[in-house]
Design a protein around this motif. Structure first.
Motif, PDB file in Angstrom:
ATOM      1  N   ILE A 459       2.488  -4.636   4.419  1.00 49.17           N
ATOM      2  CA  ILE A 459       2.035  -3.683   3.406  1.00 49.17           C
ATOM      3  C   ILE A 459       2.795  -3.921   2.108  1.00 49.17           C
ATOM      4  O   ILE A 459       3.902  -4.467   2.109  1.00 49.17           O
ATOM      5  CB  ILE A 459       2.204  -2.215   3.863  1.00 49.17           C
ATOM      6  N   SER A 460       2.225  -3.486   1.010  1.00 52.26           N
ATOM      7  CA  SER A 460       2.829  -3.723  -0.298  1.00 52.26           C
ATOM      8  C   SER A 460       4.031  -2.811  -0.515  1.00 52.26           C
ATOM      9  O   SER A 460       4.162  -1.757   0.117  1.00 52.26           O
ATOM     10  CB  SER A 460       1.805  -3.483  -1.407  1.00 52.26           C
ATOM     11  N   VAL A 461       4.890  -3.222  -1.436  1.00 51.45           N
ATOM     12  CA  VAL A 461       6.031  -2.392  -1.823  1.00 51.45           C
ATOM     13  C   VAL A 461       5.533  -1.027  -2.291  1.00 51.45           C
ATOM     14  O   VAL A 461       6.109   0.023  -1.954  1.00 51.45           O
ATOM     15  CB  VAL A 461       6.847  -3.084  -2.934  1.00 51.45           C
ATOM     16  N   ARG A 462       4.452  -1.019  -3.045  1.00 43.37           N
ATOM     17  CA  ARG A 462       3.910   0.246  -3.559  1.00 43.37           C
ATOM     18  C   ARG A 462       3.553   1.189  -2.415  1.00 43.37           C
ATOM     19  O   ARG A 462       3.919   2.368  -2.417  1.00 43.37           O
ATOM     20  CB  ARG A 462       2.680  -0.037  -4.423  1.00 43.37           C
ATOM     21  N   ASN A 463       2.857   0.699  -1.432  1.00 41.02           N
ATOM     22  CA  ASN A 463       2.461   1.544  -0.312  1.00 41.02           C
ATOM     23  C   ASN A 463       3.643   1.894   0.593  1.00 41.02           C
ATOM     24  O   ASN A 463       3.666   2.965   1.200  1.00 41.02           O
ATOM     25  CB  ASN A 463       1.365   0.859   0.500  1.00 41.02           C
ATOM     26  N   ALA A 464       4.595   0.980   0.693  1.00 44.00           N
ATOM     27  CA  ALA A 464       5.776   1.254   1.509  1.00 44.00           C
ATOM     28  C   ALA A 464       6.570   2.425   0.950  1.00 44.00           C
ATOM     29  O   ALA A 464       7.063   3.279   1.691  1.00 44.00           O
ATOM     30  CB  ALA A 464       6.658   0.006   1.593  1.00 44.00           C
TER      31      ALA A 464
END
Length: 779
Positions: A459-464
């Motif tokens: 998953i992306s840093v943003r979603n994490a």
């Protein structure tokens, strides 16, 4: 007759000869008594005589008084022009009728007193002038001895040489004890006597009032009209009789005529005594004691700097700290300082009222109260505008905003892992992190996200950040530790995490922080990466209006402005559609402008739901709130939502008082230095072909913007495009999300290949153990 004359002359001769001899003996003895006395200079005399203990005050930011700093003695200095002549006349007539004629002592009165003391005849005959009494109070002790008396005489003569009569009389009126006021407090100085007994300044008293005040210093507690609780004494005869004696002395010395004397004597003074009044206690114990401690610590500097010591050394050694703390505390107690704070009275009261009005959100009916700590800080200055120290100071004196340190849970993730990793160029906003269950800690406990889940994907840093993943941040932090020391960032913010910095579980909240420490770290991100130490004492002035301490801003650039702006962009998602949506939606209850403000922040929950946190910023301010029980007991899981509701109520209350500080019309913008790169939404790498095990894949996903700090950017497509995970997990991810374009010779080189590509074996290492001590399953 001649015989009688001869006899008289004989005895006169003997008397004079004996007197001369006696005088010589006395002078010799006096010289011996004062032989070892150090004679102070004129400046030292003046300074010592006027060195009086004054009451210090602490004020809100608008100058309104919060409270007087507690002291055993209440005193207010007054100038000679502001003391009624009636009081001066009454004092001189009663205490020292030759005051304006002598040079410090009255020899015959002194000899009379000494003879009385030696023989025991004549009662207690007062031989001390006003000057001597002043010397005794300011320069000597209460010791009863000829040595002390000799020094008193010597120093009185010295005082008269360097001080005028008016200055001596004013000093005496400022330093002498005057009994108790109508609050039961011990008072000193004529100004406090007039205000505390008759409710008026000392230059406005009438004659009977002046006589009563002038009579107090001889025996202040006996003559005082008040008990130690501020009640009027049942029997006031001692003080009133003393007042009549003072009036008689004034009449004798011709300061007043007979008619005036009789009128003053018959005046009903009882009617003028003030009724009992409650002491003006601080409106909030948390505020009073925190400000007091901060003021003392601010004043410590002049003492340890004089000894050429640094703050870090003094504050790290208990013995040194206690030494200079006591010195500064003494200064604050007796020097009449005015302490100006950053606390906005209305905001402070509104924040605390919001907690009381929403107490239902903090009740789990277990009988163990849930406590709260909250701070509102101005981003561009570090000023603390208000705080909540707890729910009730009377039942719990621990200041939960500044003293309590607890696990910060996931609020630690942005400041210890994501911001440093972005700052070092390790990741961009859309870089991918492995989110597969993995072994955790020495007992091989399975590491998972909050609630025991994982996406079993990347998953992306943003979603994490938005979803507050645990596995992703541990993977990131382990990678960060390979090339950086996050403690360096925290050292710049005066937060020590050195003991736990190497633990991969640190981003999950395995080191304790206070609300104050956390909010200062988030203030740093909200202030373009510049740390400004949070402060509550803006200035301290002495009784003459001279500044003895003033806060000086010392900004420290902790993160690059690009990093701070990227983090704001990422944490905005937390409130919009992540774990902080309850906070965002609750803000609309207090105004659309507040709800629509550009809020960026993070939630936090410690292991077993023992602590719930929420910290968020607008471009103007940062507000942080923690709730938990005193002994770290578990709370219902739903109280994470309750905490955000209370946080929103506090924000709303402050907003109603001072909307401008929130800067609701402003937004966090990306810094111009941010590198905006096009990347794949699936891999976080550049778009294009990748050669993996001799097979050409085309990067899947759509093209999106990813934000990087200057000098860093996305990598080329490759097998291990993210952080964390195994080769097998990456290979499966490629197979699932892409299609093979064509088969290539395995030996064929590729410009896109690197050390993480085909040359690596397809390892099945999902069972690797990780040394990640601490809590798992935190939000």
């Amino acid at each position: 007759m001649e015989v009688l004359k001869s006899t008289i002359y004989f005895f006169l001769a003997i008397f004079f000869l004996g007197g001369s001899l006696a005088l010589g003996v006395v002078l010799g003895y006096f010289a011996n008594l004062v032989e070892s006395t150090e004679i102070p200079s004129g400046d030292e005399i003046v300074r010592a005589i006027n060195d009086i203990e004054l009451v210090s005050h602490v004020n809100y930011s608008n100058g309104e008084q919060i409270a007087e700093l507690r002291s055993d003695l209440i005193r207010t200095r007054v100038s000679k022009e502001n003391v009624s002549p009636l009081i001066k006349q009454a004092l001189i007539a009663t205490e020292d009728e030759y005051f304006n004629k002598h040079e410090g002592i009255v020899p015959k009165a002194l000899i009379r007193a000494m003879v009385s003391d030696i023989t025991g005849f004549g009662g207690k005959s007062g031989g001390s002038t006003i000057t001597q009494q002043l010397v005794k109070q300011q320069l000597l002790t209460d010791e009863v001895s000829f040595h002390r008396k000799a020094n008193e005489v010597l120093l009185a003569l010295r005082v008269e040489k360097f001080q005028t009569k008016e200055e001596i009389l004013t000093a005496y009126l400022n330093v002498s004890p005057f009994g108790r006021n109508n609050k039961g407090q011990n008072i000193a100085g004529v100004e406090e006597a007039a205000r505390g007994i008759f409710g008026k300044p000392s230059n406005e008293v009438n004659l009977p009032q002046a006589a009563f005040i002038a009579g107090l210093p001889q025996s202040p507690i006996i003559y005082s009209p008040y008990t130690n609780t501020g009640e009027l004494k049942e029997d006031l005869s001692d003080g009133l009789t003393r007042k009549d004696a003072v009036l008689s002395n004034m009449y004798r010395e011709k300061y007043i005529d007979e008619k005036t004397y009789e009128e003053a004597k018959n005046y009903d003074l009882k009617a003028d005594f003030l009724p009992r009044e409650e002491i003006n206690q601080p409106d909030n114990g948390y505020l009073y004691y925190y400000v007091e401690t901060q003021a003392i610590e601010a004043l410590m500097a002049k003492h340890y700097q004089k000894d050429q010591l640094e703050k870090e050394k003094v504050f790290s050694q208990d013995i040194l700290y206690e030494k200079y703390y006591q010195m500064a505390e003494r200064d604050l107690r007796r020097n009449g300082y005015t302490v100006e704070t950053t606390i906005d009275k209305n905001i402070y009261q509104a924040m605390n009222n919001a907690v009381m009005n929403n107490a239902g959100w903090l009740e789990d009916w277990s009988g163990d109260p849930i406590q709260i700590g909250s701070i509102l800080m101005e981003n561009q200055t570090g000023r603390i505008l208000g705080f909540v120290g707890g729910r009730d100071y009377a039942t719990n004196q621990n200041n939960h905003a500044f003293q309590t340190k607890r696990s910060p849970g996931s609020t630690m993730k942005p400041i210890v892992a994501y911001a440093p990793a972005i700052d070092k160029g390790l990741i961009g906003s859309e870089s991918q992190l492995a989110d597969f269950k993995r072994k955790y800690g020495s007992e091989n406990t399975n590491l998972s996200n909050y609630g025991g889940t994982s996406s079993e994907s990347f998953i992306s840093v943003r979603n994490a950040i938005k979803d507050s993943g645990n596995i992703t941040v541990v993977n990131l932090y382990e990678k960060l530790l390979e090339s950086a020391n996050p403690a360096e960032y925290f050292n710049k913010m005066n937060i020590d995490i050195s003991a736990s910095v190497t633990h991969p579980s640190l981003p999950l909240g395995t080191t304790d922080l206070s609300v104050y420490q956390q909010i200062n770290a988030y203030q740093t991100l909200a202030n373009k990466g510049a740390y400004l130490e949070g402060y509550v004492i803006s200035k301290i002035t002495d009784s003459n209006g001279e500044v003895v301490y003033e806060h000086k801003a010392n900004p420290v650039q902790v993160f690059q402005p690009a990093t701070a702006s990227i983090m704001a962009d990422l944490m905005r998602e937390v409130l919009v559609n992540g774990t902080g949506t309850t906070a965002k939606s609750s803000l609309y209850n207090y105004g659309a402008a507040l709800g629509n403000a550009d809020w960026v922040g993070k939630t936090g929950t410690s292991e077993e739901d023992k602590d719930f946190w929420f910290t968020a910023s607008t471009p103007g301010v940062t507000l942080s709130t923690w709730i938990g029980k005193s002994y770290g007991k578990q709370m219902p899981q739903s109280f994470g939502q309750n905490n955000m509701r209370v946080w929103a109520a506090i924000a709303g209350a402050a907003y109603q008082i001072s909307p401008d500080i929130f800067q609701t019309a402003q937004r966090f913008e990306l810094d111009p230095s941010v590198n905006i790169a096009k990347v794949s939404s699936i891999t976080g790498t550049k778009m294009g072909p990748a050669y993996i095990n001799g097979i050409q894949y085309y990067t899947p996903g759509k093209e999106v913007n990813s934000y990087f700090v200057p000098g860093s950017g996305p990598i080329d497509p490759t097998l291990r495009f993210g952080i964390g995970g195994t080769d097998a997990q990456y290979q499966n991810y490629w197979n699932k999300n892409t299609k093979v374009e064509k088969k290539e010779d395995k030996k064929k080189p590729s410009s896109n290949r690197n050390q993480n590509d085909v040359d690596e074996e397809d390892e099945e290492d999902t069972e690797d153990e990780e040394d990640t001590e601490g809590e798992a399953g935190e939000e």
